[in-house]
Design an enzyme around this catalytic site. Structure first.
Site, PDB file in Angstrom:
ATOM      1  N   GLY A 174       0.763  -1.240   0.000  1.00 37.21           N
ATOM      2  CA  GLY A 174       0.000   0.000   0.000  1.00 37.21           C
ATOM      3  C   GLY A 174       0.791   1.285   0.000  1.00 37.21           C
ATOM      4  O   GLY A 174       0.208   2.370  -0.167  1.00 37.21           O
ATOM      5  N   GLU A 220       3.954  -6.601   1.701  1.00 35.66           N
ATOM      6  CA  GLU A 220       3.542  -6.953   0.346  1.00 35.66           C
ATOM      7  C   GLU A 220       3.555  -5.724  -0.555  1.00 35.66           C
ATOM      8  O   GLU A 220       2.531  -5.362  -1.128  1.00 35.66           O
ATOM      9  CB  GLU A 220       2.119  -7.540   0.374  1.00 35.66           C
ATOM     10  CG  GLU A 220       1.937  -8.727   1.317  1.00 35.66           C
ATOM     11  CD  GLU A 220       0.454  -9.089   1.544  1.00 35.66           C
ATOM     12  OE1 GLU A 220      -0.440  -8.332   1.108  1.00 35.66           O
ATOM     13  OE2 GLU A 220       0.214 -10.141   2.161  1.00 35.66           O
ATOM     14  N   PRO A 221       4.701  -5.063  -0.706  1.00 38.60           N
ATOM     15  CA  PRO A 221       4.698  -3.869  -1.542  1.00 38.60           C
ATOM     16  C   PRO A 221       4.567  -4.232  -3.018  1.00 38.60           C
ATOM     17  O   PRO A 221       5.078  -5.256  -3.452  1.00 38.60           O
ATOM     18  CB  PRO A 221       6.080  -3.250  -1.262  1.00 38.60           C
ATOM     19  CG  PRO A 221       6.943  -4.414  -0.908  1.00 38.60           C
ATOM     20  CD  PRO A 221       6.046  -5.408  -0.210  1.00 38.60           C
ATOM     21  N   GLY A 222       3.875  -3.419  -3.754  1.00 32.73           N
ATOM     22  CA  GLY A 222       3.744  -3.634  -5.192  1.00 32.73           C
ATOM     23  C   GLY A 222       4.085  -2.368  -5.948  1.00 32.73           C
ATOM     24  O   GLY A 222       5.160  -2.225  -6.532  1.00 32.73           O
ATOM     25  N   ARG A 266      -5.515   3.270 -15.864  1.00 34.32           N
ATOM     26  CA  ARG A 266      -5.569   4.034 -14.622  1.00 34.32           C
ATOM     27  C   ARG A 266      -6.194   5.424 -14.786  1.00 34.32           C
ATOM     28  O   ARG A 266      -7.015   5.819 -13.946  1.00 34.32           O
ATOM     29  CB  ARG A 266      -4.190   4.126 -13.964  1.00 34.32           C
ATOM     30  CG  ARG A 266      -3.622   2.748 -13.573  1.00 34.32           C
ATOM     31  CD  ARG A 266      -2.385   2.843 -12.690  1.00 34.32           C
ATOM     32  NE  ARG A 266      -2.719   3.371 -11.389  1.00 34.32           N
ATOM     33  CZ  ARG A 266      -2.565   4.623 -11.010  1.00 34.32           C
ATOM     34  NH1 ARG A 266      -1.999   5.509 -11.807  1.00 34.32           N
ATOM     35  NH2 ARG A 266      -2.944   5.006  -9.824  1.00 34.32           N
ATOM     36  N   TYR A 285      -9.516   5.528 -12.503  1.00 34.35           N
ATOM     37  CA  TYR A 285      -9.389   6.247 -11.230  1.00 34.35           C
ATOM     38  C   TYR A 285      -9.240   7.752 -11.416  1.00 34.35           C
ATOM     39  O   TYR A 285      -9.017   8.471 -10.435  1.00 34.35           O
ATOM     40  CB  TYR A 285      -8.143   5.792 -10.464  1.00 34.35           C
ATOM     41  CG  TYR A 285      -7.925   4.309 -10.309  1.00 34.35           C
ATOM     42  CD1 TYR A 285      -8.847   3.513  -9.632  1.00 34.35           C
ATOM     43  CD2 TYR A 285      -6.766   3.712 -10.790  1.00 34.35           C
ATOM     44  CE1 TYR A 285      -8.605   2.144  -9.465  1.00 34.35           C
ATOM     45  CE2 TYR A 285      -6.522   2.354 -10.624  1.00 34.35           C
ATOM     46  CZ  TYR A 285      -7.450   1.577  -9.961  1.00 34.35           C
ATOM     47  OH  TYR A 285      -7.206   0.240  -9.781  1.00 34.35           O
ATOM     48  N   CYS A 296     -13.028   4.089 -28.895  1.00 33.02           N
ATOM     49  CA  CYS A 296     -14.332   4.736 -29.011  1.00 33.02           C
ATOM     50  C   CYS A 296     -14.994   4.899 -27.643  1.00 33.02           C
ATOM     51  O   CYS A 296     -16.018   4.271 -27.360  1.00 33.02           O
ATOM     52  CB  CYS A 296     -15.211   3.928 -29.941  1.00 33.02           C
ATOM     53  SG  CYS A 296     -14.379   3.581 -31.486  1.00 33.02           S
ATOM     54  N   GLU A 297     -14.358   5.652 -26.785  1.00 36.39           N
ATOM     55  CA  GLU A 297     -14.889   5.977 -25.453  1.00 36.39           C
ATOM     56  C   GLU A 297     -14.372   7.364 -25.096  1.00 36.39           C
ATOM     57  O   GLU A 297     -13.183   7.641 -25.270  1.00 36.39           O
ATOM     58  CB  GLU A 297     -14.329   5.022 -24.374  1.00 36.39           C
ATOM     59  CG  GLU A 297     -14.632   3.567 -24.549  1.00 36.39           C
ATOM     60  CD  GLU A 297     -15.921   3.128 -23.858  1.00 36.39           C
ATOM     61  OE1 GLU A 297     -16.514   3.936 -23.105  1.00 36.39           O
ATOM     62  OE2 GLU A 297     -16.315   1.982 -24.086  1.00 36.39           O
ATOM     63  N   TYR A 332       0.370  -1.696 -12.222  1.00 38.71           N
ATOM     64  CA  TYR A 332      -1.048  -1.628 -12.624  1.00 38.71           C
ATOM     65  C   TYR A 332      -1.177  -1.083 -14.046  1.00 38.71           C
ATOM     66  O   TYR A 332      -2.127  -0.379 -14.366  1.00 38.71           O
ATOM     67  CB  TYR A 332      -1.859  -0.787 -11.637  1.00 38.71           C
ATOM     68  CG  TYR A 332      -1.777  -1.274 -10.205  1.00 38.71           C
ATOM     69  CD1 TYR A 332      -2.539  -2.358  -9.779  1.00 38.71           C
ATOM     70  CD2 TYR A 332      -0.917  -0.675  -9.275  1.00 38.71           C
ATOM     71  CE1 TYR A 332      -2.463  -2.826  -8.471  1.00 38.71           C
ATOM     72  CE2 TYR A 332      -0.825  -1.138  -7.965  1.00 38.71           C
ATOM     73  CZ  TYR A 332      -1.606  -2.207  -7.574  1.00 38.71           C
ATOM     74  OH  TYR A 332      -1.528  -2.661  -6.276  1.00 38.71           O
TER      75      TYR A 332
HETATM   76  C1  LIG Z   1      -2.822  -5.026  -4.291  1.00 35.66           C
HETATM   77  C2  LIG Z   1      -2.323  -5.674  -3.067  1.00 35.66           C
HETATM   78  C3  LIG Z   1      -1.050  -5.374  -2.576  1.00 35.66           C
HETATM   79  C4  LIG Z   1      -0.126  -4.363  -3.216  1.00 35.66           C
HETATM   80  O1  LIG Z   1      -0.569  -3.068  -3.032  1.00 35.66           O
HETATM   81  P1  LIG Z   1       0.372  -1.831  -3.435  1.00 35.66           P
HETATM   82  O2  LIG Z   1      -0.443  -0.653  -3.104  1.00 35.66           O
HETATM   83  O3  LIG Z   1       0.622  -1.942  -4.903  1.00 35.66           O
HETATM   84  O4  LIG Z   1       1.613  -1.923  -2.635  1.00 35.66           O
HETATM   85  C5  LIG Z   1      -0.610  -6.057  -1.457  1.00 35.66           C
HETATM   86  N1  LIG Z   1      -1.402  -6.971  -0.836  1.00 35.66           N
HETATM   87  C6  LIG Z   1      -2.633  -7.278  -1.283  1.00 35.66           C
HETATM   88  C7  LIG Z   1      -3.432  -8.281  -0.559  1.00 35.66           C
HETATM   89  C8  LIG Z   1      -3.143  -6.629  -2.405  1.00 35.66           C
HETATM   90  O5  LIG Z   1      -4.376  -6.932  -2.819  1.00 35.66           O
END
Ligand SMILES: *Cc1c(COP(=O)(O)O)cnc(C)c1O
Length: 413
Positions: A239, A273-275, A312, A316, A341-342, A370
Site C-alpha cells: 500500500g 507486500e509492496p507492489g 488508470r 481512477y 471509441c470511449e 497496474y
Molecule cells: C494489491 C495488493 C497489494 C499491493 O498493493 P500496493 O499498493 O501496490 O503496494 C498487497 N497486498 C494485497 C493483498 C493486495 O491486494
C-alpha cells in the site's frame, strides 16, 4: 527514484534511448528499468533490516516473468491473489516458502494448487474460506498454514476504489470477529495457524494509517498469545504510495522504522507486500503521436496508447506525467487521448502538455505498476510489447500481440 532521464536531449531508460527502442520495437511498448526495480526492492529490505522480514512483492502490480525474476533473484518472495499468479511466480523461480496467497474468492482448485506447491501461508478472508481450505487440505492429507486477514477498520485516506481496510470493504474479517475466527481455526484438524495479516489499501501517502492498523492488530496478537495461539508472521500488507504528480509519500525507511517501532518487540517475522512502490516508477508506456487536432479551447493530441493499454486514468482519474521523448520546453494546453471509441479514453486531460507533432514519441510516466497487468484487448487492440532495460542493453520480455493472438481459441459455429 527511478532511472528515466534525459541525455543529449532524448529520454533514456538507464543507458538506452527510448527512441532507439521505439525504432526497433515499434509503439506502443512498456519499458521497465531493472536497476530501478532492484533499488526499490533493496529500499524495503534495508528498511526492515532491523527485524526478521520477508518482502513478498505483490505480483498483480506487474507480473511479467522478467520483473518477477529480477525481484526473486534479489531475494523477494511473492504475494499472489490467484492460481494464475502463483503459476507465474513459480515459473519465474519464486520460492514457495516465501509465497503468501491473499484474495476473497479463492477457488478449490486454486487452494489445491497452492497446497501442493507448499506455499508459506494462506491469508484467509472469510469463515467459509477457512472451512474450504481445511477440507481441501484434508482431502490431500496436508496441513494448510494460515493467517487471518484482519480488517482493522482504518481509513487509508486514498481513492475509494483502492481502500480495502474499511468496515464497508469486502476484504478480510472484521477485527472484532478475528479472535472468534482464530479459535475456530484452532479447532480445525488440517489447518495450522501461523500468522496474522492485513492490507488496508493502496497509494497511501501518510504513515498514520499504517501505524493505526498495526497497532490495532498488535493488540489482537497479544490476546491470541494469552489464549495459547502463538503466531510467527505479522503480514502488514502493501500500500505504500509513490509520487505520480506532487505527492510526497514516506520513504520505505520511514515506513519500516514506524512499523518496527510499533510491533518490533513482538519478535515476529514481519512480512510486507509492496507492489506499486517497487514497480510503479520502474516503468513507462511509450507511444507515438498519430494526429493533432484543435478543439474548442484546447488541443487534442491523438496517440497510439489507449485505455486498453493503461486504464488508470480512465478508471481512477489517475494522474500520469507525460514527457516528450525529444526534450523540449514548449508546452500546450491539451488532452492526450487514444483511438478507442470511449470519451474516457485518455492518458492526460486538460493539462499543460509538451508541444508535440504527429510522429513524435512520448512517455507516460509511472506506468510500471497496474499498467500492463490491467490491460485488455478492447477494440481488438493487440496488447503492447514489454521491454526490460539493464544498463546499456534491453530485451523484449513479452512480444507485442499479433492479430492472430487476438482470435486464439475462438471459432465460428
Ligand atoms: C494489491 C495488493 C497489494 C499491493 O498493493 P500496493 O499498493 O501496490 O503496494 C498487497 N497486498 C494485497 C493483498 C493486495 O491486494
Amino acid at each position: 527514484m527511478h532511472h528515466f532521464d534525459y541525455k543529449d536531449g532524448l529520454l533514456h531508460c538507464e543507458a538506452v534511448s527510448l527512441a532507439d527502442i521505439a525504432a526497433k520495437v515499434g509503439t506502443p511498448f512498456y519499458c521497465y528499468s531493472k536497476a530501478t526495480l532492484q533499488k526499490h526492492l533493496k529500499a524495503f529490505q534495508d528498511a526492515f533490516a532491523g527485524a526478521d522480514h520477508i518482502v513478498c512483492y505483490s505480483v498483480k502490480v506487474n507480473s511479467n516473468l522478467s520483473v518477477l525474476d529480477t525481484l526473486f533473484t534479489g531475494g523477494a518472495g511473492a504475494d499472489v491473489v490467484s492460481g494464475g499468479e502463483l503459476f507465474r511466480a513459480l515459473k519465474a523461480g519464486g520460492d514457495p516458502k516465501k509465497i503468501v496467497y491473499s484474495g476473497v474468492g479463492k477457488k478449490e482448485e486454486e487452494i489445491r494448487f497452492a497446497l501442493e506447491s507448499g506455499i508459506l501461508m494462506f491469508n484467509v478472508e472469510s469463515p467459509l474460506e477457512l472451512l474450504t481450505i481445511d477440507r481441501v487440505a484434508a482431502e490431500l492429507g496436508l496441513i494448510a498454514p494460515i493467517a487471518i486477514r484482519v480488517n482493522p477498520d482504518v481509513d487509508p485516506r486514498t481513492h475509494a476504489y483502492i481502500s480495502t481496510g474499511l468496515k464497508k470493504n469486502k476484504f478480510g474479517i472484521a477485527i472484532e470477529r478475528a479472535l472468534v475466527e482464530y479459535r475456530a481455526a484452532r479447532d480445525l484438524k488440517n489447518v495450522e495457524i501461523v500468522g496474522v495479516d492485513c492490507h488496508i489499501g493502496s497509494q497511501i501517502t501518510e504513515i498514520g494509517p499504517f501505524v493505526d492498523a498495526v497497532q490495532k492488530i498488535k493488540k489482537l496478537v497479544v490476546d491470541l498469545k494469552e489464549e495459547g495461539i502463538d503466531i510467527k508472521y505479522f503480514d502488514i500488507g502493501g500500500g505504500l504510495g509513490i509520487p505520480y504528480d506532487d505527492e510526497t509519500p514516506p520513504h520505505p525507511s520511514e515506513y519500516g522504522r514506524a512499523v518496527i517501532d510499533t510491533v518490533g518487540d513482538l519478535g515476529l517475522t514481519i512480512i510486507m507486500e509492496p507492489g506499486r512502490a517497487i514497480a510503479g516508477n520502474a516503468g513507462v508506456l511509450v507511444g507515438r503521436v498519430q494526429y493533432t487536432k484543435d478543439g474548442e479551447n484546447k488541443q487534442f493530441i491523438i496517440g497510439d496508447t489507449a485505455m486498453n493499454d493503461l486504464i488508470r486514468p480512465s478508471l481512477y482519474g489517475a494522474h500520469h506525467g507525460i514527457k516528450a521523448v525529444k526534450q523540449s520546453s514548449a508546452t500546450r494546453y491539451a488532452d492526450l487521448v487514444g483511438p478507442i471509441c470511449e470519451t474516457g479514453d485518455f492518458m492526460a486531460k486538460d493539462r499543460e502538455l509538451p508541444e508535440m507533432e504527429p510522429g513524435d514519441l512520448y512517455a507516460v510516466m509511472s506506468a510500471g505498476g497496474y499498467g500492463f497487468t490491467m490491460s485488455s484487448n478492447y477494440n481488438s487492440r493487440p496488447r503492447p510489447a514489454e521491454v526490460m532495460v539493464d544498463g546499456a542493453n534491453y530485451e523484449i520480455v513479452r512480444k507485442r500481440e499479433s492479430y492472430e493472438d487476438l482470435i486464439r481459441g475462438e471459432k465460428t459455429v
